[in-house]
Design a protein around this motif. Structure first.
Motif, PDB file in Angstrom:
ATOM      1  N   ALA A 113      34.840  38.708  43.685  1.00  0.00           N
ATOM      2  CA  ALA A 113      34.358  39.744  42.801  1.00  0.00           C
ATOM      3  C   ALA A 113      34.766  39.264  41.472  1.00  0.00           C
ATOM      4  CB  ALA A 113      34.635  41.081  43.262  1.00  0.00           C
ATOM      5  N   LYS A 133      38.153  41.046  39.710  1.00  0.00           N
ATOM      6  CA  LYS A 133      38.916  41.977  40.578  1.00  0.00           C
ATOM      7  C   LYS A 133      39.933  40.998  41.187  1.00  0.00           C
ATOM      8  CE  LYS A 133      35.560  45.516  41.442  1.00  0.00           C
ATOM      9  NZ  LYS A 133      36.166  46.861  41.403  1.00  0.00           N
ATOM     10  N   LYS A 139      41.611  39.502  44.339  1.00  0.00           N
ATOM     11  CA  LYS A 139      41.172  39.337  45.731  1.00  0.00           C
ATOM     12  C   LYS A 139      42.013  40.030  46.665  1.00  0.00           C
ATOM     13  CE  LYS A 139      39.024  34.925  44.859  1.00  0.00           C
ATOM     14  NZ  LYS A 139      38.740  33.838  45.593  1.00  0.00           N
ATOM     15  N   THR A 144      43.396  43.159  46.372  1.00  0.00           N
ATOM     16  CA  THR A 144      42.780  44.421  46.466  1.00  0.00           C
ATOM     17  C   THR A 144      41.614  44.609  47.222  1.00  0.00           C
ATOM     18  OG1 THR A 144      43.696  44.676  44.123  1.00  0.00           O
ATOM     19  CG2 THR A 144      42.201  46.159  44.814  1.00  0.00           C
ATOM     20  N   LEU A 145      41.069  43.725  47.174  1.00  0.00           N
ATOM     21  CA  LEU A 145      39.780  43.554  48.117  1.00  0.00           C
ATOM     22  C   LEU A 145      39.981  43.252  49.661  1.00  0.00           C
ATOM     23  CD1 LEU A 145      37.289  41.516  45.811  1.00  0.00           C
ATOM     24  CD2 LEU A 145      37.215  44.086  46.287  1.00  0.00           C
ATOM     25  N   ALA A 202      33.956  48.148  47.539  1.00  0.00           N
ATOM     26  CA  ALA A 202      34.929  48.144  46.537  1.00  0.00           C
ATOM     27  C   ALA A 202      34.644  46.973  45.310  1.00  0.00           C
ATOM     28  CB  ALA A 202      36.270  47.493  47.419  1.00  0.00           C
ATOM     29  N   GLY A 203      33.606  46.559  45.409  1.00  0.00           N
ATOM     30  CA  GLY A 203      33.040  45.371  44.628  1.00  0.00           C
ATOM     31  C   GLY A 203      33.001  44.337  44.789  1.00  0.00           C
ATOM     32  N   THR A 204      33.154  43.909  46.005  1.00  0.00           N
ATOM     33  CA  THR A 204      33.010  42.407  46.251  1.00  0.00           C
ATOM     34  C   THR A 204      31.626  41.813  46.531  1.00  0.00           C
ATOM     35  OG1 THR A 204      34.868  42.655  48.112  1.00  0.00           O
ATOM     36  CG2 THR A 204      33.300  40.954  48.539  1.00  0.00           C
TER      37      THR A 204
END
Length: 106
Positions: free
Chosen positions: A24, A27, A29, A31-32, A77-79
């Motif tokens: 992402a 962001k 990684k 955190t994802l 989460a935004g991935t």
């Protein structure tokens, strides 16, 4: 005469090693990946986080729902893109547990 498939093994516990590699823009990684682990935790399945993957104890029948939960959590989460690697250990006659492999290291 057709031979009927035996599916009782699908309700045995299996071990699945799951590695997610999310991408992402902007962001972190890790955190994802934390979102993927949280999704696993929310299932209530027994699991063990390792440096390169997380091992989950579930049934073969639960596997597709588990993977869907992980992907949905990462997407939320935004991935933007994700590569998922799986290793699956099945015993057709009995359960496979995390403790079976880890007890001598505890």
């Amino acid at each position: 005469m057709k031979k009927m498939k035996q599916t009782h093994w699908k309700s045995n516990k299996i071990n699945v090693a799951i590695q997610v590699l999310p991408e992402a823009e902007g962001k972190l990684k890790y955190t994802l990946v934390d979102e993927a682990i949280a999704a696993i935790e929310n299932t209530g399945f027994k699991y063990k986080v390792c440096p390169f993957e997380t091992v989950v104890e579930c049934t073969f029948q639960d596997l597709s729902g588990l993977i869907e939960d992980i992907h949905n959590a990462c997407k939320t989460a935004g991935t933007e893109k994700m590569l998922t690697n799986l290793k699956i250990q099945v015993n057709f006659d009995d359960d496979v547990t995390i403790e079976d492999k880890m007890e001598k290291y505890s």
